[in-house]
Structures are given as C-alpha cells and as structure tokens.
Motif scaffolding. Structure first.
Motif, PDB file in Angstrom:
ATOM      1  N   GLY A  26       0.866  -1.161   0.000  1.00 53.87           N
ATOM      2  CA  GLY A  26       0.000   0.000   0.000  1.00 53.87           C
ATOM      3  C   GLY A  26       0.899   1.206   0.000  1.00 53.87           C
ATOM      4  O   GLY A  26       2.106   1.086   0.178  1.00 53.87           O
ATOM      5  N   PRO A  27       0.368   2.389  -0.197  1.00 57.34           N
ATOM      6  CA  PRO A  27       1.225   3.570  -0.186  1.00 57.34           C
ATOM      7  C   PRO A  27       1.820   3.793   1.209  1.00 57.34           C
ATOM      8  O   PRO A  27       1.196   3.465   2.215  1.00 57.34           O
ATOM      9  N   THR A  28       3.023   4.322   1.257  1.00 51.52           N
ATOM     10  CA  THR A  28       3.628   4.599   2.555  1.00 51.52           C
ATOM     11  C   THR A  28       3.052   5.901   3.101  1.00 51.52           C
ATOM     12  O   THR A  28       2.862   6.868   2.374  1.00 51.52           O
ATOM     13  N   LEU A  29       2.757   5.894   4.372  1.00 51.91           N
ATOM     14  CA  LEU A  29       2.142   7.029   5.037  1.00 51.91           C
ATOM     15  C   LEU A  29       2.684   7.074   6.452  1.00 51.91           C
ATOM     16  O   LEU A  29       2.751   6.050   7.132  1.00 51.91           O
ATOM     17  N   ARG A  30       3.086   8.275   6.904  1.00 48.67           N
ATOM     18  CA  ARG A  30       3.647   8.384   8.244  1.00 48.67           C
ATOM     19  C   ARG A  30       3.215   9.707   8.865  1.00 48.67           C
ATOM     20  O   ARG A  30       3.309  10.758   8.225  1.00 48.67           O
ATOM     21  N   ILE A  31       2.732   9.647  10.100  1.00 49.00           N
ATOM     22  CA  ILE A  31       2.425  10.860  10.857  1.00 49.00           C
ATOM     23  C   ILE A  31       3.714  11.262  11.550  1.00 49.00           C
ATOM     24  O   ILE A  31       4.270  10.502  12.337  1.00 49.00           O
ATOM     25  N   THR A  32       4.200  12.463  11.261  1.00 48.21           N
ATOM     26  CA  THR A  32       5.478  12.891  11.821  1.00 48.21           C
ATOM     27  C   THR A  32       5.322  13.665  13.118  1.00 48.21           C
ATOM     28  O   THR A  32       6.197  13.586  13.979  1.00 48.21           O
ATOM     29  N   SER A  33       4.230  14.413  13.285  1.00 48.59           N
ATOM     30  CA  SER A  33       3.999  15.092  14.562  1.00 48.59           C
ATOM     31  C   SER A  33       2.536  15.496  14.686  1.00 48.59           C
ATOM     32  O   SER A  33       1.839  15.675  13.693  1.00 48.59           O
ATOM     33  N   PHE A  34       2.100  15.624  15.925  1.00 48.39           N
ATOM     34  CA  PHE A  34       0.733  16.034  16.245  1.00 48.39           C
ATOM     35  C   PHE A  34       0.850  16.861  17.508  1.00 48.39           C
ATOM     36  O   PHE A  34       1.215  16.342  18.562  1.00 48.39           O
ATOM     37  N   ARG A  35       0.590  18.167  17.440  1.00 46.24           N
ATOM     38  CA  ARG A  35       0.858  19.037  18.582  1.00 46.24           C
ATOM     39  C   ARG A  35      -0.123  20.207  18.654  1.00 46.24           C
ATOM     40  O   ARG A  35      -0.823  20.498  17.707  1.00 46.24           O
ATOM     41  N   VAL A  36      -0.109  20.871  19.823  1.00 43.65           N
ATOM     42  CA  VAL A  36      -0.925  22.061  20.058  1.00 43.65           C
ATOM     43  C   VAL A  36      -0.005  23.274  19.964  1.00 43.65           C
ATOM     44  O   VAL A  36       1.075  23.292  20.550  1.00 43.65           O
ATOM     45  N   LEU A  37      -0.470  24.291  19.226  1.00 46.40           N
ATOM     46  CA  LEU A  37       0.277  25.530  19.072  1.00 46.40           C
ATOM     47  C   LEU A  37      -0.565  26.685  19.588  1.00 46.40           C
ATOM     48  O   LEU A  37      -1.790  26.587  19.667  1.00 46.40           O
ATOM     49  N   LYS A  38       0.090  27.788  19.895  1.00 47.35           N
ATOM     50  CA  LYS A  38      -0.645  28.993  20.280  1.00 47.35           C
ATOM     51  C   LYS A  38      -1.369  29.527  19.052  1.00 47.35           C
ATOM     52  O   LYS A  38      -1.177  29.042  17.939  1.00 47.35           O
ATOM     53  N   ALA A  39      -2.197  30.542  19.229  1.00 43.30           N
ATOM     54  CA  ALA A  39      -3.055  31.059  18.151  1.00 43.30           C
ATOM     55  C   ALA A  39      -2.262  31.531  16.937  1.00 43.30           C
ATOM     56  O   ALA A  39      -2.784  31.528  15.825  1.00 43.30           O
ATOM     57  N   ASP A  40      -0.977  31.895  17.099  1.00 41.76           N
ATOM     58  CA  ASP A  40      -0.181  32.350  15.959  1.00 41.76           C
ATOM     59  C   ASP A  40       0.172  31.214  15.001  1.00 41.76           C
ATOM     60  O   ASP A  40       0.609  31.445  13.883  1.00 41.76           O
ATOM     61  N   GLY A  41      -0.004  29.952  15.428  1.00 45.46           N
ATOM     62  CA  GLY A  41       0.251  28.810  14.573  1.00 45.46           C
ATOM     63  C   GLY A  41       1.706  28.390  14.471  1.00 45.46           C
ATOM     64  O   GLY A  41       2.045  27.494  13.720  1.00 45.46           O
ATOM     65  N   ARG A  42       2.600  29.033  15.238  1.00 44.92           N
ATOM     66  CA  ARG A  42       4.027  28.701  15.181  1.00 44.92           C
ATOM     67  C   ARG A  42       4.616  28.333  16.526  1.00 44.92           C
ATOM     68  O   ARG A  42       5.500  27.494  16.617  1.00 44.92           O
ATOM     69  N   THR A  43       4.144  28.958  17.588  1.00 43.92           N
ATOM     70  CA  THR A  43       4.713  28.772  18.916  1.00 43.92           C
ATOM     71  C   THR A  43       4.061  27.585  19.617  1.00 43.92           C
ATOM     72  O   THR A  43       2.834  27.538  19.733  1.00 43.92           O
ATOM     73  N   PRO A  44       4.854  26.612  20.102  1.00 48.74           N
ATOM     74  CA  PRO A  44       4.268  25.484  20.839  1.00 48.74           C
ATOM     75  C   PRO A  44       3.588  25.952  22.126  1.00 48.74           C
ATOM     76  O   PRO A  44       4.087  26.833  22.817  1.00 48.74           O
ATOM     77  N   ALA A  45       2.454  25.390  22.432  1.00 46.46           N
ATOM     78  CA  ALA A  45       1.721  25.719  23.654  1.00 46.46           C
ATOM     79  C   ALA A  45       2.144  24.758  24.757  1.00 46.46           C
ATOM     80  O   ALA A  45       2.345  23.574  24.508  1.00 46.46           O
ATOM     81  N   THR A  46       2.307  25.288  25.974  1.00 44.63           N
ATOM     82  CA  THR A  46       2.682  24.435  27.101  1.00 44.63           C
ATOM     83  C   THR A  46       1.427  24.065  27.879  1.00 44.63           C
ATOM     84  O   THR A  46       0.498  24.852  28.011  1.00 44.63           O
ATOM     85  N   GLN A  47       1.421  22.830  28.380  1.00 45.95           N
ATOM     86  CA  GLN A  47       0.271  22.339  29.124  1.00 45.95           C
ATOM     87  C   GLN A  47       0.511  22.527  30.610  1.00 45.95           C
ATOM     88  O   GLN A  47       1.649  22.481  31.041  1.00 45.95           O
ATOM     89  N   PRO A  48      -0.502  22.757  31.413  1.00 45.38           N
ATOM     90  CA  PRO A  48      -1.924  22.759  31.087  1.00 45.38           C
ATOM     91  C   PRO A  48      -2.313  24.014  30.307  1.00 45.38           C
ATOM     92  O   PRO A  48      -1.777  25.094  30.520  1.00 45.38           O
ATOM     93  N   LEU A  49      -3.266  23.860  29.414  1.00 48.65           N
ATOM     94  CA  LEU A  49      -3.772  24.947  28.592  1.00 48.65           C
ATOM     95  C   LEU A  49      -4.873  25.680  29.349  1.00 48.65           C
ATOM     96  O   LEU A  49      -5.506  25.117  30.239  1.00 48.65           O
ATOM     97  N   SER A  50      -5.101  26.926  29.003  1.00 53.37           N
ATOM     98  CA  SER A  50      -6.123  27.729  29.675  1.00 53.37           C
ATOM     99  C   SER A  50      -7.416  27.719  28.879  1.00 53.37           C
ATOM    100  O   SER A  50      -7.407  27.949  27.666  1.00 53.37           O
TER     101      SER A  50
END
Length: 143
Positions: A26-50
């Motif tokens: 079958g075709p190769t498929l890989r999930i490389t990352s899954f994360r939460v970012l702040k509203a700017d879409g670039r900065t990683p959000a730290t948990q716990p979230l508000s």
C-alpha cells in the motif's frame, strides 16, 4: 492437511497478477507530529492549557511513493467525560507524494469543564496497490 492448504495459498498468491507485493503493499504514510500551538500557529503551547484561550492543532504527515493517492482524513474531539464534541471530516482528495499538514483552531470556552480533552485523528491513503491507515491521539489538559 494444514501444510497442503498453506502451500496452495502461497502458490495462489505467487500466481496472482502482481505477486505477493501487490497483496501486501500500500502507499507509505507516516504521521510525523501532532501538537498544540498557540493562536499564531508557530509557537508550541505548554500544558496545562487555559480555557477561553485560542489554540491551534497541527498534524504533520508524509506520503511516500511515486503515485498519486486518494487521501481521507477524519478526526474527533472528545471531552473529559468521553462525549464527542466535534467531528472533523474533510472531503476526500487526491495528493502527490510529499509532506502535508492539517490544522484547525481549538476553542474550549471558559465555562466548559477543566480536564483532559483529546483529538483522535486517522489518515488513510489508497492507491491501486492497497491502502494504509495511520492513527494518532493528541491529549490536551485544560485548567
């Protein structure tokens, strides 16, 4: 008897058009990352979230091979009480091999319950040789 049946199955797979590779590939498929970012879409959000703040999830994945594939994505947002809050079902599309991402805003209103929210996500790539599915879960703690 079992040996004869296994031998017949193996021979049938070898004689089938395309051989064993077609039956198992079958075709190769890989999930490389899954994360939460702040509203700017670039900065990683730290948990716990508000609660009441704007966040974005980002799922990065990679499609390998040399052929165009049919791609389906599906996700679900779950509450701390295991209630389905949101279904994510974009239309199926075709995609060339390469790197892609899926992103969308996450909003948990201030009045909602604190606790662990989850996003479960599945991606399926299909071509003429078969299909491949990858799943991932993102856990988010809201205070």
């Amino acid at each position: 008897m079992r040996a004869a049946a296994a031998g017949a199955l193996a021979m049938a797979m070898l004689l089938a058009p395309g051989g064993v590779a077609t039956a198992l590939a079958g075709p190769t498929l890989r999930i490389t990352s899954f994360r939460v970012l702040k509203a700017d879409g670039r900065t990683p959000a730290t948990q716990p979230l508000s609660r009441g703040m704007k966040y974005v999830y980002r799922l990065d994945y990679r499609i390998g091979g040399r052929r165009v594939v049919r791609l389906r994505r599906a996700g679900t947002v779950w509450s701390p009480y295991r209630d389905k809050l949101v279904l994510i079902r974009p239309r199926a599309q075709t995609a060339d091999p390469g790197r892609y991402y899926a992103s969308d805003p996450i909003r948990v209103p201030r009045g909602d319950s604190p606790g662990e929210y989850r996003i479960t996500y599945a991606i399926t790539a299909r071509d003429r040789t078969g299909s491949t599915t990858r799943r991932s879960t993102l856990r988010m703690r809201f205070r």
